[in-house]
Design an enzyme around this catalytic site. Structure first.
Site, PDB file in Angstrom:
ATOM      1  N   ARG A   1      11.043  -1.050  11.171  1.00  0.00           N
ATOM      2  CA  ARG A   1       9.952  -0.788  12.119  1.00  0.00           C
ATOM      3  C   ARG A   1       9.973  -1.808  13.260  1.00  0.00           C
ATOM      4  NH1 ARG A   1       4.709  -0.221   8.473  1.00  0.00           N
ATOM      5  NH2 ARG A   1       3.849  -1.141  10.360  1.00  0.00           N
TER       6      ARG A   1
ATOM      7  N   ARG B   1      -9.581   1.061   8.642  1.00  0.00           N
ATOM      8  CA  ARG B   1      -9.211  -0.290   9.072  1.00  0.00           C
ATOM      9  C   ARG B   1     -10.332  -0.966   9.841  1.00  0.00           C
ATOM     10  NH1 ARG B   1      -3.359   0.681   8.916  1.00  0.00           N
ATOM     11  NH2 ARG B   1      -2.240  -1.270   9.163  1.00  0.00           N
TER      12      ARG B   1
ATOM     13  N   ARG C   1      -0.799  -8.543  13.879  1.00  0.00           N
ATOM     14  CA  ARG C   1      -1.315  -7.587  12.884  1.00  0.00           C
ATOM     15  C   ARG C   1      -2.143  -8.304  11.825  1.00  0.00           C
ATOM     16  NH1 ARG C   1       4.189  -5.150  11.512  1.00  0.00           N
ATOM     17  NH2 ARG C   1       3.115  -4.130   9.780  1.00  0.00           N
TER      18      ARG C   1
ATOM     19  N   LYS D   1       0.830  -1.212   0.000  1.00  0.00           N
ATOM     20  CA  LYS D   1       0.000   0.000   0.000  1.00  0.00           C
ATOM     21  C   LYS D   1       0.864   1.262   0.000  1.00  0.00           C
ATOM     22  CE  LYS D   1      -1.943  -1.070   3.954  1.00  0.00           C
ATOM     23  NZ  LYS D   1      -1.257  -2.351   4.251  1.00  0.00           N
TER      24      LYS D   1
ATOM     25  N   ARG E   1      11.642  -5.470   4.875  1.00  0.00           N
ATOM     26  CA  ARG E   1      11.288  -4.049   4.696  1.00  0.00           C
ATOM     27  C   ARG E   1      12.179  -3.141   5.552  1.00  0.00           C
ATOM     28  NH1 ARG E   1       5.170  -2.138   5.387  1.00  0.00           N
ATOM     29  NH2 ARG E   1       5.203  -3.336   7.323  1.00  0.00           N
TER      30      ARG E   1
HETATM   31  P1  ADP Z   1       1.151  -1.756   7.603  1.00  0.00           P
HETATM   32  O1  ADP Z   1       2.153  -1.070   6.743  1.00  0.00           O
HETATM   33  O2  ADP Z   1       1.656  -3.016   8.182  1.00  0.00           O
HETATM   34  O3  ADP Z   1      -0.174  -1.948   6.960  1.00  0.00           O
HETATM   35  P2  ADP Z   1       0.728   0.710   9.106  1.00  0.00           P
HETATM   36  O4  ADP Z   1       1.988   1.452   9.027  1.00  0.00           O
HETATM   37  O5  ADP Z   1      -0.371   1.127   8.220  1.00  0.00           O
HETATM   38  O6  ADP Z   1       1.002  -0.852   8.909  1.00  0.00           O
HETATM   39  O7  ADP Z   1       0.189   0.718  10.601  1.00  0.00           O
HETATM   40  C1  ADP Z   1       1.030   0.400  11.696  1.00  0.00           C
HETATM   41  C2  ADP Z   1       0.204   0.351  12.973  1.00  0.00           C
HETATM   42  O8  ADP Z   1      -0.406   1.631  13.215  1.00  0.00           O
HETATM   43  C3  ADP Z   1      -0.971  -0.628  12.959  1.00  0.00           C
HETATM   44  O9  ADP Z   1      -0.576  -1.951  13.319  1.00  0.00           O
HETATM   45  C4  ADP Z   1      -1.906   0.004  14.005  1.00  0.00           C
HETATM   46  O10 ADP Z   1      -1.456  -0.251  15.313  1.00  0.00           O
HETATM   47  C5  ADP Z   1      -1.721   1.491  13.745  1.00  0.00           C
HETATM   48  N1  ADP Z   1      -2.697   2.026  12.756  1.00  0.00           N
HETATM   49  C6  ADP Z   1      -2.410   2.557  11.541  1.00  0.00           C
HETATM   50  N2  ADP Z   1      -3.527   2.949  10.908  1.00  0.00           N
HETATM   51  C7  ADP Z   1      -4.557   2.655  11.746  1.00  0.00           C
HETATM   52  C8  ADP Z   1      -5.967   2.791  11.658  1.00  0.00           C
HETATM   53  N3  ADP Z   1      -6.569   3.315  10.558  1.00  0.00           N
HETATM   54  N4  ADP Z   1      -6.715   2.360  12.713  1.00  0.00           N
HETATM   55  C9  ADP Z   1      -6.141   1.843  13.799  1.00  0.00           C
HETATM   56  N5  ADP Z   1      -4.825   1.663  13.946  1.00  0.00           N
HETATM   57  C10 ADP Z   1      -4.017   2.071  12.938  1.00  0.00           C
HETATM   58  P1  ADP Z   2       2.229  -1.865   3.233  1.00  0.00           P
HETATM   59  O1  ADP Z   2       2.263  -0.364   3.219  1.00  0.00           O
HETATM   60  O2  ADP Z   2       1.019  -2.433   2.577  1.00  0.00           O
HETATM   61  O3  ADP Z   2       2.439  -2.446   4.604  1.00  0.00           O
HETATM   62  P2  ADP Z   2       4.801  -1.651   1.828  1.00  0.00           P
HETATM   63  O4  ADP Z   2       4.454  -0.764   0.688  1.00  0.00           O
HETATM   64  O5  ADP Z   2       5.574  -1.082   2.954  1.00  0.00           O
HETATM   65  O6  ADP Z   2       3.469  -2.403   2.364  1.00  0.00           O
HETATM   66  O7  ADP Z   2       5.570  -2.911   1.212  1.00  0.00           O
HETATM   67  C1  ADP Z   2       6.119  -3.916   2.070  1.00  0.00           C
HETATM   68  C2  ADP Z   2       7.522  -4.309   1.564  1.00  0.00           C
HETATM   69  O8  ADP Z   2       7.395  -5.033   0.337  1.00  0.00           O
HETATM   70  C3  ADP Z   2       8.437  -3.138   1.273  1.00  0.00           C
HETATM   71  O9  ADP Z   2       9.734  -3.477   1.702  1.00  0.00           O
HETATM   72  C4  ADP Z   2       8.394  -2.971  -0.251  1.00  0.00           C
HETATM   73  O10 ADP Z   2       9.641  -2.533  -0.751  1.00  0.00           O
HETATM   74  C5  ADP Z   2       8.080  -4.370  -0.730  1.00  0.00           C
HETATM   75  N1  ADP Z   2       7.160  -4.430  -1.870  1.00  0.00           N
HETATM   76  C6  ADP Z   2       6.067  -3.657  -2.094  1.00  0.00           C
HETATM   77  N2  ADP Z   2       5.443  -4.002  -3.235  1.00  0.00           N
HETATM   78  C7  ADP Z   2       6.149  -5.050  -3.746  1.00  0.00           C
HETATM   79  C8  ADP Z   2       6.015  -5.867  -4.936  1.00  0.00           C
HETATM   80  N3  ADP Z   2       5.014  -5.696  -5.794  1.00  0.00           N
HETATM   81  N4  ADP Z   2       6.911  -6.842  -5.113  1.00  0.00           N
HETATM   82  C9  ADP Z   2       7.937  -7.032  -4.245  1.00  0.00           C
HETATM   83  N5  ADP Z   2       8.118  -6.315  -3.116  1.00  0.00           N
HETATM   84  C10 ADP Z   2       7.244  -5.332  -2.868  1.00  0.00           C
END
Ligand code: ADP
Ligand code: ADP
Ligand code: ZN
Length: 227
Positions: free
Chosen positions: A161, A88, A172, A13, A127
């Site tokens: 992270r 979420r 998660r 994302k 990551r």
């Molecule tokens: P990911 O990249 O794994 O999807 P995020 O960076 O979006 O994770 O979120 C990290 C953490 O921040 C989540 O595990 C949660 O604790 C909190 N968080 C982020 N967005 C939300 C939301 N919309 N509602 C509740 N908690 C959130």
């Molecule tokens: P999210 O925000 O959904 O938690 P991220 O965008 O941080 O996910 O992506 C998670 C990890 O996977 C990052 O290290 C990113 O560089 C890698 N990644 C994202 N998209 C792809 C893809 N299509 N193929 C391979 N690796 C990817």
């Protein structure tokens, strides 16, 4: 254009939201990044969120909704936004609808990035991001061009992270399956829901998302203008 990128942790994302932001010049809103900034700054919200995030649970809806409402009022969202990590929960989705209705705006598309859990685990394990500018990387799938140097800003400092550890990641995934997955039928009931194969290569995923955007009437020219 107002769009939502949905998907489990590690689906891509944030990576795709940044690509779209550059192509379409709209605000990128990542609630996880915003919360991490609040934690770092030691604000009241950050102090409330820290242990919840460390446990891999969701921060309470009321706190998140307040934070988002404030963010949507910023000038860079005037021409639209890409949401990454919000909503979420169903109450968050409902609150967003209410906020948009108040501003006489709507959602153009909700796009789910579909990725299998074994791939998500691999993505999260590798990551890391630039400590200076926040650019995201992956040890194998998206490395820096020059080892140890950020492509975007030249910094040599990187961060992992704290919640990207196997125990928290499991929590998660549970939070996603129990609390976030129910928003899929919420949007499916309207004509704005799309799924994209998030397992594909980065560029192919970007192209698939942009194909959806063309389909829903976001002019391709906007993307081409930005080069
Ligand atoms: P990911 O990249 O794994 O999807 P995020 O960076 O979006 O994770 O979120 C990290 C953490 O921040 C989540 O595990 C949660 O604790 C909190 N968080 C982020 N967005 C939300 C939301 N919309 N509602 C509740 N908690 C959130
Ligand atoms: P999210 O925000 O959904 O938690 P991220 O965008 O941080 O996910 O992506 C998670 C990890 O996977 C990052 O290290 C990113 O560089 C890698 N990644 C994202 N998209 C792809 C893809 N299509 N193929 C391979 N690796 C990817
Ligand atoms: Zn950088």
């Amino acid at each position: 254009m107002n769009i939502i990128l949905l998907g489990p942790p590690g689906a891509g994302k944030g990576t795709q939201a940044k690509v779209l932001q550059e192509h379409y010049h709209v605000g990128q809103i990542a609630t996880g990044d915003m919360l991490r900034a609040e934690v770092k700054a030691g604000t009241k919200l950050g102090m409330a969120a820290k242990s919840i995030m460390e446990a891999g649970a969701l921060v309470p809806d009321d706190l998140i909704i307040d934070m988002l409402a404030h963010r949507l009022s910023k000038p860079d969202c005037r021409h639209g936004f890409i949401l990454d990590g919000f909503p979420r929960t169903v109450p968050q989705a409902e609150a967003l609808d209410a906020m948009l209705a108040e501003q006489k705006q709507d959602l153009r598309a909700v796009i789910l990035l579909k990725v299998d859990e074994d791939v998500l685990i691999e993505r999260i394990a590798g990551r890391f991001s630039c400590a200076q500018c926040g650019a995201g990387y992956h040890e194998t799938f998206q490395p820096t061009a020059k080892a140890g140097v950020c492509d975007k800003c030249g910094s040599t400092e990187f961060v992992h992270r704290p919640d990207d550890n196997p125990v928290t990641v499991k929590q998660r995934f549970t939070a996603y399956n129990q609390q976030t997955a129910p928003i899929v039928p919420y949007y499916q009931a309207r004509n704005i829901y799309y799924e994209v194969d998030g397992m594909a290569d980065l560029d192919d995923v970007s192209n698939a998302i942009e194909a959806v955007l063309r389909k829903v009437g976001v002019p391709a020219q906007v993307a081409e203008d930005a080069g």
